[in-house]
Design an enzyme around this catalytic site. Structure first.
Site, PDB file in Angstrom:
ATOM      1  CD  GLU A 157      -3.372  -5.520   4.184  1.00 37.70           C
ATOM      2  OE1 GLU A 157      -4.192  -4.657   4.548  1.00 37.70           O
ATOM      3  OE2 GLU A 157      -2.140  -5.355   4.217  1.00 37.70           O
ATOM      4  CD  GLU A 179      -2.890  -1.058   2.416  1.00 39.45           C
ATOM      5  OE1 GLU A 179      -2.801  -0.120   3.223  1.00 39.45           O
ATOM      6  OE2 GLU A 179      -3.762  -1.933   2.499  1.00 39.45           O
TER       7      GLU A 179
HETATM    8  O1  IFM Z   1      -3.830  -2.522   9.368  1.00 39.38           O
HETATM    9  C1  IFM Z   1      -3.834  -2.078   8.045  1.00 39.38           C
HETATM   10  C2  IFM Z   1      -2.644  -2.638   7.296  1.00 39.38           C
HETATM   11  O2  IFM Z   1      -1.450  -2.299   7.907  1.00 39.38           O
HETATM   12  C3  IFM Z   1      -2.627  -2.115   5.883  1.00 39.38           C
HETATM   13  N1  IFM Z   1      -3.885  -2.310   5.249  1.00 39.38           N
HETATM   14  C4  IFM Z   1      -5.078  -1.896   5.943  1.00 39.38           C
HETATM   15  C5  IFM Z   1      -5.085  -2.506   7.336  1.00 39.38           C
HETATM   16  C6  IFM Z   1      -6.366  -2.123   8.070  1.00 39.38           C
HETATM   17  O3  IFM Z   1      -6.492  -0.735   8.177  1.00 39.38           O
END
Ligand code: IFM
Length: 475
Positions: A379, A193
Protein backbone atom coordinates in the site's frame (compact mmCIF):
# COMPACT_ATOMS: atom_id res chain seq x y z
CA UNK A 1 -1.92 8.33 20.96
CA UNK A 2 -1.73 7.07 24.53
CA UNK A 3 0.41 4.13 25.46
CA UNK A 4 1.11 2.72 28.88
CA UNK A 5 4.28 3.36 30.84
CA UNK A 6 5.74 0.15 29.50
CA UNK A 7 6.08 1.81 26.15
CA UNK A 8 9.25 3.52 27.10
CA UNK A 9 10.57 0.91 29.48
CA UNK A 10 13.05 -0.50 27.00
CA UNK A 11 13.85 2.62 25.06
CA UNK A 12 17.54 3.05 24.48
CA UNK A 13 19.37 6.28 23.93
CA UNK A 14 21.53 6.63 20.89
CA UNK A 15 21.15 8.30 17.56
CA UNK A 16 19.94 6.70 14.41
CA UNK A 17 19.79 8.79 11.26
CA UNK A 18 16.10 9.53 11.31
CA UNK A 19 15.59 12.88 9.72
CA UNK A 20 13.84 13.40 6.44
CA UNK A 21 16.02 13.55 3.36
CA UNK A 22 15.16 15.53 0.23
CA UNK A 23 14.08 13.58 -2.85
CA UNK A 24 17.28 14.60 -4.62
CA UNK A 25 19.28 12.43 -2.22
CA UNK A 26 17.22 9.43 -3.30
CA UNK A 27 17.82 9.87 -7.00
CA UNK A 28 18.15 6.35 -8.43
CA UNK A 29 20.70 5.64 -11.16
CA UNK A 30 18.04 4.01 -13.31
CA UNK A 31 14.35 4.83 -13.55
CA UNK A 32 13.52 1.44 -15.01
CA UNK A 33 11.74 -1.23 -12.97
CA UNK A 34 12.43 -4.83 -13.94
CA UNK A 35 10.13 -6.66 -16.33
CA UNK A 36 8.80 -9.00 -13.66
CA UNK A 37 7.99 -6.20 -11.21
CA UNK A 38 4.39 -6.63 -10.00
CA UNK A 39 2.10 -3.64 -10.49
CA UNK A 40 -1.18 -3.73 -8.64
CA UNK A 41 -3.83 -1.97 -6.64
CA UNK A 42 -5.02 -2.82 -3.14
CA UNK A 43 -8.39 -2.69 -1.38
CA UNK A 44 -10.16 -4.12 1.65
CA UNK A 45 -13.47 -5.95 2.05
CA UNK A 46 -15.13 -3.69 4.59
CA UNK A 47 -14.20 -0.53 2.73
CA UNK A 48 -15.61 -1.67 -0.60
CA UNK A 49 -17.94 -4.63 -0.50
CA UNK A 50 -21.13 -3.31 1.09
CA UNK A 51 -23.80 -6.05 1.02
CA UNK A 52 -23.36 -6.56 4.75
CA UNK A 53 -26.17 -9.07 5.09
CA UNK A 54 -25.83 -10.82 1.73
CA UNK A 55 -25.42 -14.57 1.44
CA UNK A 56 -25.25 -15.28 5.14
CA UNK A 57 -22.48 -12.85 6.12
CA UNK A 58 -22.24 -12.36 9.88
CA UNK A 59 -21.54 -8.94 11.44
CA UNK A 60 -18.00 -7.73 11.99
CA UNK A 61 -16.80 -5.35 14.68
CA UNK A 62 -17.05 -2.49 12.18
CA UNK A 63 -20.76 -3.11 11.46
CA UNK A 64 -21.78 -2.01 14.92
CA UNK A 65 -19.03 0.54 15.43
CA UNK A 66 -19.86 2.55 12.31
CA UNK A 67 -23.42 3.10 13.56
CA UNK A 68 -22.33 4.58 16.90
CA UNK A 69 -22.83 8.36 17.05
CA UNK A 70 -19.66 10.32 16.42
CA UNK A 71 -17.47 7.40 15.41
CA UNK A 72 -17.49 8.14 11.67
CA UNK A 73 -17.03 11.84 11.11
CA UNK A 74 -19.51 12.31 8.29
CA UNK A 75 -22.06 9.97 9.87
CA UNK A 76 -21.73 7.61 6.93
CA UNK A 77 -21.38 3.83 6.88
CA UNK A 78 -20.14 1.05 4.64
CA UNK A 79 -23.48 -0.68 4.10
CA UNK A 80 -23.16 -0.03 0.38
CA UNK A 81 -19.60 1.34 0.12
CA UNK A 82 -18.54 0.85 -3.52
CA UNK A 83 -20.94 -2.08 -3.81
CA UNK A 84 -18.01 -4.21 -4.88
CA UNK A 85 -19.54 -7.42 -3.50
CA UNK A 86 -21.95 -7.15 -6.41
CA UNK A 87 -19.93 -5.07 -8.84
CA UNK A 88 -16.56 -6.77 -8.49
CA UNK A 89 -16.54 -7.62 -12.21
CA UNK A 90 -16.49 -3.88 -13.02
CA UNK A 91 -13.60 -3.38 -10.62
CA UNK A 92 -11.70 -6.23 -12.23
CA UNK A 93 -12.35 -4.75 -15.67
CA UNK A 94 -10.78 -1.49 -14.51
CA UNK A 95 -7.74 -3.33 -13.17
CA UNK A 96 -7.35 -5.36 -16.33
CA UNK A 97 -7.89 -2.32 -18.55
CA UNK A 98 -5.01 -0.62 -16.74
CA UNK A 99 -2.83 -3.61 -17.59
CA UNK A 100 -2.08 -4.28 -13.93
CA UNK A 101 -0.63 -7.62 -12.90
CA UNK A 102 -2.28 -8.04 -9.53
CA UNK A 103 -5.19 -7.18 -7.26
CA UNK A 104 -4.80 -7.21 -3.52
CA UNK A 105 -8.20 -7.53 -1.83
CA UNK A 106 -9.20 -8.79 1.59
CA UNK A 107 -11.53 -11.61 2.51
CA UNK A 108 -14.26 -10.93 5.02
CA UNK A 109 -13.83 -13.53 7.79
CA UNK A 110 -17.50 -13.26 8.76
CA UNK A 111 -18.62 -14.15 5.26
CA UNK A 112 -16.77 -17.45 5.61
CA UNK A 113 -17.54 -18.11 9.29
CA UNK A 114 -20.47 -15.83 10.17
CA UNK A 115 -19.77 -15.88 13.90
CA UNK A 116 -16.03 -16.32 13.45
CA UNK A 117 -16.02 -19.98 14.37
CA UNK A 118 -18.07 -23.09 13.88
CA UNK A 119 -20.04 -23.77 10.71
CA UNK A 120 -18.58 -22.61 7.40
CA UNK A 121 -20.84 -20.55 5.14
CA UNK A 122 -20.39 -22.03 1.64
CA UNK A 123 -22.03 -18.99 0.01
CA UNK A 124 -19.24 -16.77 1.35
CA UNK A 125 -16.59 -19.04 -0.11
CA UNK A 126 -18.50 -19.18 -3.39
CA UNK A 127 -18.25 -15.41 -3.69
CA UNK A 128 -14.47 -15.32 -3.35
CA UNK A 129 -14.16 -18.37 -5.57
CA UNK A 130 -16.03 -16.51 -8.32
CA UNK A 131 -13.89 -13.46 -7.76
CA UNK A 132 -10.64 -15.41 -7.97
CA UNK A 133 -11.83 -17.06 -11.18
CA UNK A 134 -12.81 -13.70 -12.65
CA UNK A 135 -9.39 -12.24 -11.85
CA UNK A 136 -7.52 -15.21 -13.28
CA UNK A 137 -9.67 -15.12 -16.41
CA UNK A 138 -8.47 -11.54 -16.99
CA UNK A 139 -4.84 -12.38 -16.32
CA UNK A 140 -4.78 -10.56 -12.96
CA UNK A 141 -3.09 -12.38 -10.08
CA UNK A 142 -5.14 -12.36 -6.85
CA UNK A 143 -3.44 -11.51 -3.54
CA UNK A 144 -5.85 -12.14 -0.67
CA UNK A 145 -5.47 -10.54 2.75
CA UNK A 146 -6.99 -12.65 5.51
CA UNK A 147 -7.48 -9.96 8.13
CA UNK A 148 -8.03 -6.31 7.34
CA UNK A 149 -9.59 -5.25 10.68
CA UNK A 150 -13.11 -6.69 10.27
CA UNK A 151 -13.06 -9.23 13.08
CA UNK A 152 -16.32 -11.21 13.33
CA UNK A 153 -18.47 -9.69 16.08
CA UNK A 154 -19.08 -13.20 17.43
CA UNK A 155 -15.41 -13.42 18.34
CA UNK A 156 -15.30 -9.88 19.72
CA UNK A 157 -18.13 -10.87 22.05
CA UNK A 158 -15.73 -13.41 23.53
CA UNK A 159 -12.88 -10.92 23.91
CA UNK A 160 -11.66 -10.62 20.33
CA UNK A 161 -7.89 -10.53 20.01
CA UNK A 162 -7.52 -10.23 23.78
CA UNK A 163 -8.64 -13.86 23.88
CA UNK A 164 -6.06 -16.44 22.89
CA UNK A 165 -8.78 -18.57 21.36
CA UNK A 166 -9.21 -16.02 18.54
CA UNK A 167 -5.75 -17.00 17.26
CA UNK A 168 -6.86 -20.60 17.00
CA UNK A 169 -10.08 -19.64 15.24
CA UNK A 170 -8.04 -17.57 12.79
CA UNK A 171 -6.16 -20.73 11.84
CA UNK A 172 -9.48 -22.54 11.27
CA UNK A 173 -10.52 -19.72 8.97
CA UNK A 174 -7.23 -20.02 7.03
CA UNK A 175 -7.88 -23.73 6.79
CA UNK A 176 -11.35 -23.15 5.30
CA UNK A 177 -9.87 -20.79 2.71
CA UNK A 178 -7.06 -23.04 1.58
CA UNK A 179 -9.39 -25.99 1.38
CA UNK A 180 -11.74 -24.25 -1.03
CA UNK A 181 -9.57 -21.71 -2.84
CA UNK A 182 -6.05 -23.10 -2.57
CA UNK A 183 -6.11 -24.75 -5.98
CA UNK A 184 -6.35 -21.29 -7.64
CA UNK A 185 -5.55 -18.68 -5.02
CA UNK A 186 -1.81 -18.93 -4.46
CA UNK A 187 -0.84 -15.64 -2.81
CA UNK A 188 -1.83 -14.79 0.74
CA UNK A 189 -1.25 -11.84 3.03
CA UNK A 190 -2.05 -12.82 6.59
CA UNK A 191 -2.54 -9.55 8.49
CA UNK A 192 -2.98 -5.99 7.33
CA UNK A 193 -1.42 -3.27 9.50
CA UNK A 194 -1.89 -5.12 12.77
CA UNK A 195 -0.39 -2.14 14.62
CA UNK A 196 -3.18 0.13 13.41
CA UNK A 197 -5.90 -2.30 14.44
CA UNK A 198 -4.21 -2.80 17.80
CA UNK A 199 -3.60 0.83 18.72
CA UNK A 200 -6.60 2.55 17.16
CA UNK A 201 -8.98 -0.28 18.00
CA UNK A 202 -7.85 -1.01 21.55
CA UNK A 203 -5.99 2.02 22.93
CA UNK A 204 -7.35 5.20 21.37
CA UNK A 205 -10.78 3.80 20.52
CA UNK A 206 -10.93 5.57 17.16
CA UNK A 207 -11.48 2.31 15.28
CA UNK A 208 -13.55 -0.78 16.03
CA UNK A 209 -13.84 -2.40 18.47
CA UNK A 210 -13.52 1.03 20.08
CA UNK A 211 -11.69 0.04 23.26
CA UNK A 212 -9.50 2.43 25.24
CA UNK A 213 -7.22 0.38 27.39
CA UNK A 214 -3.46 0.33 26.91
CA UNK A 215 -3.23 -2.80 29.08
CA UNK A 216 -4.74 -4.72 26.19
CA UNK A 217 -1.71 -4.05 23.99
CA UNK A 218 0.27 -7.10 25.09
CA UNK A 219 -2.47 -9.71 24.68
CA UNK A 220 -3.75 -8.22 21.42
CA UNK A 221 -0.29 -8.01 19.87
CA UNK A 222 0.65 -11.49 20.98
CA UNK A 223 -2.57 -13.16 19.91
CA UNK A 224 -2.45 -11.52 16.49
CA UNK A 225 1.14 -12.67 16.07
CA UNK A 226 0.16 -16.13 17.26
CA UNK A 227 -2.85 -16.25 14.94
CA UNK A 228 -0.55 -15.25 12.10
CA UNK A 229 1.88 -18.07 12.85
CA UNK A 230 -0.90 -20.63 13.12
CA UNK A 231 -2.58 -19.38 9.95
CA UNK A 232 0.66 -19.66 7.99
CA UNK A 233 1.04 -23.22 9.24
CA UNK A 234 -2.54 -24.03 8.23
CA UNK A 235 -2.08 -22.59 4.74
CA UNK A 236 1.20 -24.42 4.20
CA UNK A 237 -0.36 -27.67 5.38
CA UNK A 238 -3.06 -27.22 2.74
CA UNK A 239 -0.86 -26.50 -0.28
CA UNK A 240 2.84 -26.51 -0.98
CA UNK A 241 2.99 -23.98 -3.80
CA UNK A 242 1.87 -20.81 -2.03
CA UNK A 243 3.47 -17.43 -1.71
CA UNK A 244 2.69 -16.17 1.78
CA UNK A 245 3.46 -12.84 3.35
CA UNK A 246 2.09 -10.40 5.85
CA UNK A 247 1.65 -6.66 5.72
CA UNK A 248 2.86 -4.11 8.26
CA UNK A 249 2.26 -0.37 8.42
CA UNK A 250 5.90 0.53 8.87
CA UNK A 251 6.70 4.03 10.05
CA UNK A 252 9.94 5.72 10.88
CA UNK A 253 9.35 7.00 14.41
CA UNK A 254 10.94 10.40 14.87
CA UNK A 255 11.34 12.52 17.98
CA UNK A 256 9.87 15.99 18.04
CA UNK A 257 12.75 18.42 17.98
CA UNK A 258 14.99 16.24 15.81
CA UNK A 259 17.67 13.69 16.59
CA UNK A 260 19.13 15.66 19.48
CA UNK A 261 15.89 15.82 21.45
CA UNK A 262 17.03 13.04 23.75
CA UNK A 263 13.93 12.94 25.92
CA UNK A 264 11.72 12.65 22.94
CA UNK A 265 13.96 9.87 21.62
CA UNK A 266 12.70 7.80 24.54
CA UNK A 267 9.22 8.16 23.15
CA UNK A 268 10.15 7.60 19.50
CA UNK A 269 12.22 4.51 20.32
CA UNK A 270 9.32 3.22 22.41
CA UNK A 271 6.91 3.74 19.57
CA UNK A 272 9.30 2.10 17.10
CA UNK A 273 9.32 -0.95 19.39
CA UNK A 274 5.57 -1.13 19.65
CA UNK A 275 4.59 -0.08 16.17
CA UNK A 276 7.24 -1.75 14.02
CA UNK A 277 9.31 -4.23 15.97
CA UNK A 278 6.60 -5.89 18.06
CA UNK A 279 5.52 -7.44 14.74
CA UNK A 280 8.79 -7.80 12.84
CA UNK A 281 10.88 -9.30 15.65
CA UNK A 282 8.54 -12.22 16.41
CA UNK A 283 8.13 -13.08 12.73
CA UNK A 284 11.78 -12.87 11.73
CA UNK A 285 13.56 -13.56 15.03
CA UNK A 286 11.10 -15.47 17.19
CA UNK A 287 11.41 -12.89 19.98
CA UNK A 288 9.79 -9.72 21.25
CA UNK A 289 11.66 -6.44 21.56
CA UNK A 290 12.50 -5.39 25.10
CA UNK A 291 9.85 -2.69 25.04
CA UNK A 292 7.21 -5.44 25.11
CA UNK A 293 8.39 -6.93 28.41
CA UNK A 294 5.99 -4.96 30.60
CA UNK A 295 3.07 -5.52 28.30
CA UNK A 296 3.53 -9.28 28.13
CA UNK A 297 3.69 -9.90 31.87
CA UNK A 298 1.37 -12.46 33.41
CA UNK A 299 1.80 -15.46 31.17
CA UNK A 300 0.49 -14.04 27.90
CA UNK A 301 3.27 -15.84 26.02
CA UNK A 302 3.17 -19.58 26.61
CA UNK A 303 5.85 -22.21 26.11
CA UNK A 304 6.33 -22.91 22.44
CA UNK A 305 4.60 -19.74 21.25
CA UNK A 306 7.73 -17.96 20.10
CA UNK A 307 8.57 -20.82 17.76
CA UNK A 308 5.08 -20.51 16.26
CA UNK A 309 5.47 -16.78 15.72
CA UNK A 310 8.66 -17.24 13.72
CA UNK A 311 7.58 -18.43 10.30
CA UNK A 312 9.18 -18.44 6.92
CA UNK A 313 7.45 -15.87 4.74
CA UNK A 314 7.88 -15.52 1.01
CA UNK A 315 7.64 -11.75 1.24
CA UNK A 316 7.05 -8.93 3.66
CA UNK A 317 4.28 -6.54 2.70
CA UNK A 318 5.20 -2.94 3.50
CA UNK A 319 2.52 -0.26 3.69
CA UNK A 320 3.88 3.23 3.91
CA UNK A 321 2.23 6.62 4.09
CA UNK A 322 4.19 8.91 6.40
CA UNK A 323 6.62 9.05 9.33
CA UNK A 324 5.35 9.39 12.90
CA UNK A 325 6.51 12.26 15.13
CA UNK A 326 6.16 11.89 18.88
CA UNK A 327 7.29 13.42 22.14
CA UNK A 328 7.71 12.18 25.65
CA UNK A 329 4.71 13.32 27.66
CA UNK A 330 5.00 12.35 31.32
CA UNK A 331 1.51 13.61 32.04
CA UNK A 332 -0.09 11.44 29.43
CA UNK A 333 -1.05 8.01 30.67
CA UNK A 334 1.07 6.64 27.89
CA UNK A 335 4.08 8.97 28.04
CA UNK A 336 4.04 9.00 24.22
CA UNK A 337 2.13 11.77 22.49
CA UNK A 338 1.91 12.44 18.79
CA UNK A 339 3.25 15.79 17.63
CA UNK A 340 2.93 17.66 14.36
CA UNK A 341 5.65 17.22 11.76
CA UNK A 342 8.49 19.76 11.85
CA UNK A 343 7.66 23.28 10.74
CA UNK A 344 7.78 23.74 7.02
CA UNK A 345 7.24 20.05 6.24
CA UNK A 346 5.03 19.38 3.25
CA UNK A 347 1.75 17.92 4.53
CA UNK A 348 -0.88 15.58 3.12
CA UNK A 349 -4.62 15.84 3.73
CA UNK A 350 -4.17 14.08 7.09
CA UNK A 351 -1.64 16.68 8.22
CA UNK A 352 1.08 14.07 7.87
CA UNK A 353 4.51 14.69 6.45
CA UNK A 354 4.82 13.75 2.78
CA UNK A 355 8.23 12.16 3.02
CA UNK A 356 9.37 9.56 0.47
CA UNK A 357 12.65 9.22 2.38
CA UNK A 358 10.61 7.68 5.20
CA UNK A 359 9.77 4.83 2.88
CA UNK A 360 13.44 4.45 2.00
CA UNK A 361 14.22 4.48 5.71
CA UNK A 362 11.82 1.67 6.67
CA UNK A 363 13.04 -0.41 3.74
CA UNK A 364 16.57 0.16 4.99
CA UNK A 365 15.49 -1.03 8.43
CA UNK A 366 13.99 -4.21 6.97
CA UNK A 367 17.16 -4.83 4.98
CA UNK A 368 19.50 -4.14 7.88
CA UNK A 369 17.65 -5.62 10.84
CA UNK A 370 15.50 -8.42 9.42
CA UNK A 371 17.66 -10.37 6.98
CA UNK A 372 16.64 -8.50 3.82
CA UNK A 373 13.53 -10.55 2.91
CA UNK A 374 11.72 -10.10 -0.41
CA UNK A 375 9.40 -7.11 -0.10
CA UNK A 376 6.22 -6.01 -1.78
CA UNK A 377 4.97 -2.49 -1.26
CA UNK A 378 1.40 -3.52 -0.53
CA UNK A 379 0.00 0.00 0.00
CA UNK A 380 1.04 3.55 -0.73
CA UNK A 381 -1.03 6.48 -1.84
CA UNK A 382 -2.64 9.72 -0.79
CA UNK A 383 -6.00 11.30 -0.23
CA UNK A 384 -7.78 14.21 -1.88
CA UNK A 385 -8.16 17.15 0.50
CA UNK A 386 -10.67 16.23 3.21
CA UNK A 387 -14.29 16.67 2.33
CA UNK A 388 -13.48 17.29 -1.33
CA UNK A 389 -16.63 16.71 -3.39
CA UNK A 390 -16.69 15.69 -6.10
CA UNK A 391 -13.38 13.87 -6.28
CA UNK A 392 -10.44 15.55 -7.99
CA UNK A 393 -10.26 13.91 -11.40
CA UNK A 394 -7.15 15.74 -12.58
CA UNK A 395 -5.24 14.56 -9.50
CA UNK A 396 -1.74 15.77 -10.30
CA UNK A 397 -0.93 15.87 -6.57
CA UNK A 398 -1.51 12.09 -6.39
CA UNK A 399 0.66 11.46 -9.44
CA UNK A 400 3.43 13.47 -7.79
CA UNK A 401 3.03 11.53 -4.53
CA UNK A 402 3.17 8.16 -6.29
CA UNK A 403 6.10 9.19 -8.49
CA UNK A 404 8.17 10.44 -5.57
CA UNK A 405 7.55 7.32 -3.49
CA UNK A 406 8.30 5.04 -6.42
CA UNK A 407 11.57 6.89 -6.81
CA UNK A 408 12.36 5.93 -3.22
CA UNK A 409 11.49 2.33 -4.10
CA UNK A 410 13.96 2.41 -6.99
CA UNK A 411 16.61 3.88 -4.73
CA UNK A 412 15.99 1.18 -2.11
CA UNK A 413 16.23 -1.50 -4.78
CA UNK A 414 19.57 -0.09 -5.88
CA UNK A 415 20.70 -0.16 -2.27
CA UNK A 416 19.94 -3.88 -2.20
CA UNK A 417 16.30 -4.31 -1.08
CA UNK A 418 14.62 -7.05 -3.13
CA UNK A 419 11.38 -5.18 -3.74
CA UNK A 420 9.28 -7.12 -6.22
CA UNK A 421 6.10 -5.11 -6.57
CA UNK A 422 4.05 -2.06 -5.74
CA UNK A 423 0.31 -1.84 -5.03
CA UNK A 424 -1.26 1.59 -5.08
CA UNK A 425 -3.84 2.29 -2.42
CA UNK A 426 -6.49 2.16 -3.81
CA UNK A 427 -8.55 1.37 -6.89
CA UNK A 428 -11.74 3.26 -5.97
CA UNK A 429 -12.58 6.05 -3.57
CA UNK A 430 -14.10 4.09 -0.71
CA UNK A 431 -15.07 4.02 2.99
CA UNK A 432 -12.06 5.41 4.85
CA UNK A 433 -12.94 4.01 8.30
CA UNK A 434 -13.54 6.75 10.89
CA UNK A 435 -13.21 9.35 8.13
CA UNK A 436 -16.11 7.88 6.20
CA UNK A 437 -16.17 9.21 2.64
CA UNK A 438 -14.46 12.52 3.46
CA UNK A 439 -11.15 11.02 2.43
CA UNK A 440 -10.65 9.73 -1.10
CA UNK A 441 -7.61 7.66 -2.04
CA UNK A 442 -8.81 6.16 -5.34
CA UNK A 443 -7.18 6.12 -8.74
CA UNK A 444 -10.82 5.94 -9.81
CA UNK A 445 -13.61 8.15 -8.46
CA UNK A 446 -16.75 6.47 -7.19
CA UNK A 447 -20.05 8.32 -7.30
CA UNK A 448 -22.02 7.07 -4.33
CA UNK A 449 -25.35 8.14 -5.76
CA UNK A 450 -25.00 6.32 -9.06
CA UNK A 451 -22.20 3.83 -8.48
CA UNK A 452 -20.45 5.20 -11.56
CA UNK A 453 -16.68 4.74 -11.62
CA UNK A 454 -14.62 7.48 -13.30
CA UNK A 455 -10.89 7.04 -13.83
CA UNK A 456 -8.75 9.93 -12.61
CA UNK A 457 -5.56 11.20 -14.20
CA UNK A 458 -3.57 9.02 -11.79
CA UNK A 459 -5.23 5.90 -13.20
CA UNK A 460 -3.94 6.74 -16.68
CA UNK A 461 -0.53 7.63 -15.29
CA UNK A 462 -0.28 4.34 -13.37
CA UNK A 463 -1.43 2.41 -16.43
CA UNK A 464 1.34 3.94 -18.54
CA UNK A 465 3.87 3.18 -15.82
CA UNK A 466 2.79 -0.47 -15.58
CA UNK A 467 3.11 -0.79 -19.33
CA UNK A 468 6.61 0.71 -19.62
CA UNK A 469 8.07 0.02 -16.18
CA UNK A 470 9.89 3.34 -16.59
CA UNK A 471 9.27 5.93 -13.89
CA UNK A 472 8.82 9.34 -15.49
CA UNK A 473 11.04 12.09 -14.06
CA UNK A 474 9.62 15.12 -12.29
CA UNK A 475 7.84 17.17 -14.99
O1 IFM B 1 -7.70 2.92 3.93
C1 IFM B 1 -6.57 2.54 4.67
C2 IFM B 1 -6.38 1.04 4.61
O2 IFM B 1 -7.50 0.37 5.07
C3 IFM B 1 -5.20 0.64 5.45
N1 IFM B 1 -4.05 1.41 5.12
C4 IFM B 1 -4.17 2.84 5.06
C5 IFM B 1 -5.33 3.20 4.14
C6 IFM B 1 -5.45 4.72 4.02
O3 IFM B 1 -5.64 5.31 5.26
Amino acid sequence: MVLSGGAIGGAALGLSGCDARPDTELDPKSRQFPQDFVWGVASAAFQTEGAQTADGRGPSVWDGFETLPGKVIDGSDARVATDSYRRYAEDIDLIAAAGLDAYRFSISWSRILPSGAGAINPAGLDHYSRMVDALLAKGVTPYATLFHWDLPQGLQDKGGWTNRDTALRFADYADALIDRLGDRLKRYIILNEAAVHTVFGHVTGEHAPGLKNADLLGPVIHHMNLGQGLAIQALRAGASDLSIGTTMALQPCRPAGGSWALWNRLASDGLDGLWNRAWLDPLFKGAYPKVMDDFLKGGVVRDGDLATLRQKVDFLGVNYYAPAYVRLDLNAPGKISPTPPPQGAELDAFGRHIDPSGLYEVLEMVRRDYGNPPVLITENGCSDPFGQRPAVIDDQFRIAYLRRHLQAVLAAREAGSPIGGYFAWTLLDNFEWALGYTSKFGLVAHDRATGVRTPKASYGWFKALAASGALPPKP
